[in-house]
Design a protein around this motif. Sequence first.
Motif, PDB file in Angstrom:
ATOM      1  N   ILE A  55       0.842  -1.052  -0.215  1.00 26.84           N
ATOM      2  CA  ILE A  55      -0.134   0.244   0.569  1.00 26.84           C
ATOM      3  C   ILE A  55       1.087   1.132  -0.027  1.00 26.84           C
ATOM      4  N   ILE A  56       0.491   1.889  -1.313  1.00 26.20           N
ATOM      5  CA  ILE A  56       1.401   3.560  -1.435  1.00 26.20           C
ATOM      6  C   ILE A  56       0.684   4.633  -1.259  1.00 26.20           C
ATOM      7  N   GLY A  57       1.012   5.719  -0.879  1.00 24.48           N
ATOM      8  CA  GLY A  57      -0.064   7.046  -0.292  1.00 24.48           C
ATOM      9  C   GLY A  57       0.430   7.502  -1.951  1.00 24.48           C
ATOM     10  N   VAL A  58      -0.368   7.653  -2.193  1.00 27.28           N
ATOM     11  CA  VAL A  58      -0.993   8.872  -3.148  1.00 27.28           C
ATOM     12  C   VAL A  58      -0.631  10.187  -2.853  1.00 27.28           C
ATOM     13  N   GLU A  59      -0.422  11.402  -3.604  1.00 22.66           N
ATOM     14  CA  GLU A  59      -0.318  12.669  -2.262  1.00 22.66           C
ATOM     15  C   GLU A  59      -1.543  13.216  -3.987  1.00 22.66           C
TER      16      GLU A  59
END
Length: 82
Positions: A55-59
């Motif tokens: 899971i990665i964060g997308v700005e």
Amino acid sequence: MEKLTLSDIATVLVKKNKLSDKEAEAFVSAIFDVIRQGLETDQQVKVRGLGTFKIIGVEARSSVNVNTGERVLIDGHSKITF
């Protein structure tokens, strides 16, 4: 390679391993449930021989509505990568 559905994966298991449709669908569902639970707990799941789900964060970012030309803000969110 074309996109596969969970049903497509279950069909392959039926053909290759002589499982019943119900058994194959239950197996595929269980595998992805384990991956989903692992992502919720640890943000990352490594499946040896297959790959890593993370899971990665997308700005947040600005974009343009193609229909109106108006500038819009797309909120930041999380997404699953493989």
